[in-house]
Design an enzyme around this catalytic site. Structure first.
Site, mmCIF file in Angstrom:
data_model
loop_
_atom_site.group_PDB
_atom_site.id
_atom_site.type_symbol
_atom_site.label_atom_id
_atom_site.label_comp_id
_atom_site.label_asym_id
_atom_site.label_seq_id
_atom_site.Cartn_x
_atom_site.Cartn_y
_atom_site.Cartn_z
ATOM 1 N N GLU A 13 10.122 0.963 10.079
ATOM 2 C CA GLU A 13 11.141 2.169 9.935
ATOM 3 C C GLU A 13 10.327 3.468 10.063
ATOM 4 O O GLU A 13 9.732 3.839 9.431
ATOM 5 C CB GLU A 13 11.762 1.999 8.526
ATOM 6 C CG GLU A 13 12.291 0.853 8.154
ATOM 7 C CD GLU A 13 13.622 0.644 8.740
ATOM 8 O OE1 GLU A 13 14.257 1.644 9.408
ATOM 9 O OE2 GLU A 13 14.241 -0.532 8.400
ATOM 10 N N CYS A 30 13.908 10.334 6.619
ATOM 11 C CA CYS A 30 13.595 9.687 8.159
ATOM 12 C C CYS A 30 15.269 10.024 8.652
ATOM 13 O O CYS A 30 15.286 10.043 9.941
ATOM 14 C CB CYS A 30 13.385 8.456 7.916
ATOM 15 S SG CYS A 30 13.923 7.411 6.963
ATOM 16 N N SER A 38 5.563 7.264 9.855
ATOM 17 C CA SER A 38 5.780 8.041 11.165
ATOM 18 C C SER A 38 5.663 7.026 12.279
ATOM 19 O O SER A 38 5.411 5.920 12.429
ATOM 20 C CB SER A 38 4.536 9.155 11.358
ATOM 21 O OG SER A 38 3.348 8.321 11.617
ATOM 22 N N GLY A 51 3.356 4.023 13.475
ATOM 23 C CA GLY A 51 4.084 2.668 13.829
ATOM 24 C C GLY A 51 3.496 2.211 14.997
ATOM 25 O O GLY A 51 3.357 1.017 15.337
ATOM 26 N N GLU A 81 10.209 15.743 14.997
ATOM 27 C CA GLU A 81 10.628 15.489 13.628
ATOM 28 C C GLU A 81 9.762 16.402 12.818
ATOM 29 O O GLU A 81 8.641 16.336 12.915
ATOM 30 C CB GLU A 81 10.304 14.418 13.130
ATOM 31 C CG GLU A 81 10.767 14.042 11.888
ATOM 32 C CD GLU A 81 10.593 12.439 11.490
ATOM 33 O OE1 GLU A 81 9.599 11.994 11.553
ATOM 34 O OE2 GLU A 81 11.511 11.711 10.961
ATOM 35 N N LYS A 141 0.735 -1.173 0.040
ATOM 36 C CA LYS A 141 -0.005 0.002 -0.084
ATOM 37 C C LYS A 141 0.708 1.501 0.105
ATOM 38 O O LYS A 141 1.398 1.562 1.137
ATOM 39 C CB LYS A 141 -0.961 0.295 1.146
ATOM 40 C CG LYS A 141 -1.911 1.116 0.970
ATOM 41 C CD LYS A 141 -2.737 1.749 2.432
ATOM 42 C CE LYS A 141 -1.584 2.809 2.868
ATOM 43 N NZ LYS A 141 -1.746 4.090 1.971
HETATM 44 P P1 NAP Z 1 2.253 8.213 7.964
HETATM 45 O O1 NAP Z 1 0.884 8.662 8.213
HETATM 46 O O2 NAP Z 1 2.927 7.548 9.019
HETATM 47 O O3 NAP Z 1 2.412 7.450 6.447
HETATM 48 C C1 NAP Z 1 2.824 6.303 6.157
HETATM 49 C C2 NAP Z 1 2.020 5.280 5.576
HETATM 50 O O4 NAP Z 1 1.176 4.832 6.383
HETATM 51 C C3 NAP Z 1 1.194 5.995 4.590
HETATM 52 O O5 NAP Z 1 1.017 4.847 3.595
HETATM 53 C C4 NAP Z 1 -0.062 5.833 5.177
HETATM 54 O O6 NAP Z 1 -1.391 5.885 4.560
HETATM 55 C C5 NAP Z 1 -0.108 4.764 6.127
HETATM 56 N N1 NAP Z 1 -1.163 4.974 7.466
HETATM 57 C C6 NAP Z 1 -1.499 5.961 7.969
HETATM 58 N N2 NAP Z 1 -2.439 5.845 8.777
HETATM 59 C C7 NAP Z 1 -2.384 4.434 9.028
HETATM 60 C C8 NAP Z 1 -2.984 3.456 9.970
HETATM 61 N N3 NAP Z 1 -3.828 4.024 10.881
HETATM 62 N N4 NAP Z 1 -2.981 2.200 9.777
HETATM 63 C C9 NAP Z 1 -2.062 1.916 8.852
HETATM 64 N N5 NAP Z 1 -1.459 2.819 7.927
HETATM 65 C C10 NAP Z 1 -1.635 3.936 8.037
HETATM 66 O O7 NAP Z 1 3.043 9.669 7.560
HETATM 67 P P2 NAP Z 1 2.316 10.854 6.893
HETATM 68 O O8 NAP Z 1 1.074 10.948 7.542
HETATM 69 O O9 NAP Z 1 2.327 10.706 5.481
HETATM 70 O O10 NAP Z 1 3.440 11.945 7.337
HETATM 71 C C11 NAP Z 1 3.322 12.123 8.899
HETATM 72 C C12 NAP Z 1 4.648 12.520 9.305
HETATM 73 O O11 NAP Z 1 5.407 11.370 9.441
HETATM 74 C C13 NAP Z 1 5.699 13.434 8.731
HETATM 75 O O12 NAP Z 1 5.436 14.672 9.029
HETATM 76 C C14 NAP Z 1 7.380 12.596 9.084
HETATM 77 O O13 NAP Z 1 7.378 13.354 10.414
HETATM 78 C C15 NAP Z 1 6.831 11.322 9.412
HETATM 79 N N6 NAP Z 1 7.135 10.436 8.151
HETATM 80 C C16 NAP Z 1 8.292 9.781 8.312
HETATM 81 C C17 NAP Z 1 8.738 8.948 7.307
HETATM 82 C C18 NAP Z 1 9.984 7.930 7.575
HETATM 83 O O14 NAP Z 1 10.354 7.660 6.444
HETATM 84 N N7 NAP Z 1 10.403 7.716 8.551
HETATM 85 C C19 NAP Z 1 7.917 8.958 6.130
HETATM 86 C C20 NAP Z 1 6.864 9.685 5.967
HETATM 87 C C21 NAP Z 1 6.453 10.559 6.954
HETATM 88 P P3 NAP Z 1 -1.763 7.592 4.040
HETATM 89 O O15 NAP Z 1 -0.960 7.935 3.024
HETATM 90 O O16 NAP Z 1 -3.099 7.536 3.519
HETATM 91 O O17 NAP Z 1 -1.671 8.539 5.423
#
Ligand code: NAP
Ligand code: MG
Length: 501
Positions: A267, A301, A245, A249, A402, A191
């Site tokens: 990760e 990250c 995030s 996680g 972050e 996904k």
């Molecule tokens: P995120 O919500 O953690 O997105 C990562 C993945 O998880 C996306 O595919 C997301 O889908 C999915 N996801 C979201 N909620 C979920 C749930 N309840 N159950 C299962 N999967 C779920 O990150 P983001 O909202 O895009 O970004 C928010 C913050 O995360 C950023 O500002 C940054 O600090 C951090 N981040 C870290 C990394 C990294 O590589 N460590 C990468 C991206 C973001 P959706 O796309 O539909 O939300």
């Protein structure tokens, strides 16, 4: 240099209307017909629509992956046959490299030059690296203490894997997830992030040409709270691999625990220290530190978002960083002269601007950036100028949370012990950097950092051969190298009684 002309194939892909999902070897819309738009972050305009998966669609994809795992040929192929598929995937991506770079740049906003040189090239290398593994995954024979017993271990695929990835390196994160899982013999449901579904769908089109058995790779697009959550809590998924995030996680771990105790690898985020000693090559260190935070617009990250500088050279390094920040050229990703593209979304832009305001309130001194570019051509995109804050204390929010954007905090230190102490004062532990000409200092700091990767006199290089992952709240498990195979394997102990007739 200038705006890249879009390839005809990319143009027709974008014009094709709502993109269906790749499930069980077929292209299917969402069961309820739902779609979501993917936007161009350089303009805020919709690029195209994709299917938005609900629980029913995730069920369907998991069933396809289960069938492929239990009844399909994939786990029963010889190791050499699986290896050949992985090489073929790498070759197919290579044949469509420019199209993928364009799709990635459009959907994510990143400079097309970076998409070509890094994202696509590294994705190909990732599949080639893991193509070498199937024929080298071996168990052990073990001299056990049980009399007259022959004992050995077997590595077996963990089964059906859910793989949830973020928007910062959409294609590369797909490669990081798919390649080792394929090498280990798993089947999977991928996904991508809601903001960047296009390169995974484009990859699935490319994979059609490789003729993998149906259901080995399935791609479902949709929202995290629906499609992602359905995957994480699904009772028939054996493992979830997640990058994103720390907050999500935690939700994934909980969903795994509340359902079938599926395996989980994570990760997550970081707030990585980049430590510059006065005896370093300061030119190299400052450039490395700027690159370490501004690469990919800081949406990384491992971003070196806390730069610690020995007091004697603090002002000099701060000035270098500010000069570099001001010199970076902002623009749309498709312009080959662009060094800094837009952020991923309006939401992310506001988040970054919120932290810039917070830094000012906390008393940090802004040396560069902090505003939007004035160029009218960039007005509708999600652009933020690279920002440098000096006089930062490590307990300020801008030094602890972050930001995931092009904002760096520069913090002074007195000596090695203080650098180590401050560097480790964070809830994260993904990466760290140290810049010095003193070998003893370098090794001392490398050993002391509570971080999964430490770079010495460089920052940010990734090697597929080296384990990658986090200490503390940066995650669980390690990807890359043989650790990547281990993540997708169960180890079985076989004990055979040799006594008797
Ligand atoms: P995120 O919500 O953690 O997105 C990562 C993945 O998880 C996306 O595919 C997301 O889908 C999915 N996801 C979201 N909620 C979920 C749930 N309840 N159950 C299962 N999967 C779920 O990150 P983001 O909202 O895009 O970004 C928010 C913050 O995360 C950023 O500002 C940054 O600090 C951090 N981040 C870290 C990394 C990294 O590589 N460590 C990468 C991206 C973001 P959706 O796309 O539909 O939300
Ligand atoms: Mg998009």
């Amino acid at each position: 240099m200038g705006e890249v002309t879009l390839s005809g194939r990319v143009q027709s892909f974008l014009a094709a209307g709502p993109q269906p999902m790749w499930i069980g070897g077929a292209w299917v819309p969402a069961a309820d017909g739902a779609v979501l738009p993917s936007l161009n972050p350089a303009t805020g305009e919709p690029l195209c629509q994709v299917a938005s998966a609900g629980t029913e669609d995730v069920d369907r994809a998991v069933r396809a992956a289960r069938l492929a795992f239990e009844d399909g040929p994939w786990p029963r192929l010889t190791a050499a046959q699986r290896s050949a598929y992985l090489y073929a995937i790498a070759d197919a991506i290579e044949a469509h490299a420019e199209e993928l770079a364009q799709v990635e740049s459009l959907d994510n906003g990143k400079p097309v030059t970076a998409a070509r040189q890094a994202d696509v090239r590294k994705s190909i290398a990732h599949f080639r690296y893991y193509a070498g593994w199937p024929t080298k995954i071996t168990g052990d024979t073990v001299p056990v203490s049980v009399p007259e017993t022959f004992a050995y271990t077997l590595f077996q695929p963990v089964g059906v894997c859910g793989q949830i990835i973020p928007w910062n390196y959409p294609l590369l994160m797909a490669a990081w997830k798919l390649a080792p899982a394929l090498a280990a013999g798993c089947t999977m449901v991928l996904k991508p992030a809601e903001q960047t579904p296009l390169s995974a769908l484009y990859l699935a089109r490319i994979l059609e040409g490789v003729d993998l058995p149906p259901g080995v790779i399935n791609v479902v697009t949709g929202y995290g709270e629906t499609a992602g959550a359905a995957l994480a809590s699904h009772p028939d998924v054996d493992k979830i691999a997640f990058t994103g995030s720390t907050e999500v996680g935690r939700l994934i771990l909980k969903a795994a625990g509340d359902s079938n105790l599926k395996r989980v690898s994570l990760e997550l985020g970081g707030k990585s220290p980049n430590i510059i000693f006065a005896d370093a090559d300061l030119e190299q260190a400052s450039l490395g530190a700027a690159d370490g935070i501004f690469y990919n617009m800081g949406q990384d990250c491992t971003a070196g978002s806390r730069v610690f500088v020995e007091r004697a050279v603090y002002d000099r390094v701060g000035a270098h960083l500010a000069d570099r920040a001001a010199a970076l050229r902002l623009g749309p990703g498709l312009d080959e002269a662009t060094e800094i593209g837009p952020l991923i979304s309006q939401e992310q832009l506001q988040r970054v601007e919120g932290y810039v305001a917070q830094g000012a309130r906390e008393g940090a001194r802004r040396l560069a950036g902090g505003d939007r570019p004035t160029d009218p051509g960039l007005r509708h995109g999600y652009f933020a100028r690279p920002t440098v804050f000096a006089d930062v204390r490590n307990d300020m929010r801008i030094a602890q949370e972050e930001i995931f954007g092009p904002v760096v905090t520069v913090i002074p230190f007195q000596d090695v012990d203080e650098a180590i102490r401050l560097g480790n004062q964070t809830r994260y532990g993904l990466a760290a950097g140290v810049w010095t000409r003193d070998l003893r200092k370098a090794h001392r700091v490398a050993a002391a950092m509570r971080a999964g990767t430490v770079w010495v006199n460089s920052y940010g290089s990734g090697a597929v051969e080296m384990p990658f992952g986090g200490f503390r709240e940066s995650g669980h498990g390690r990807e890359h190298g043989f650790e990547g195979i281990r993540l997708y394997s169960e180890v079985k102990s076989v004990l055979m009684n040799l006594a008797g007739e």
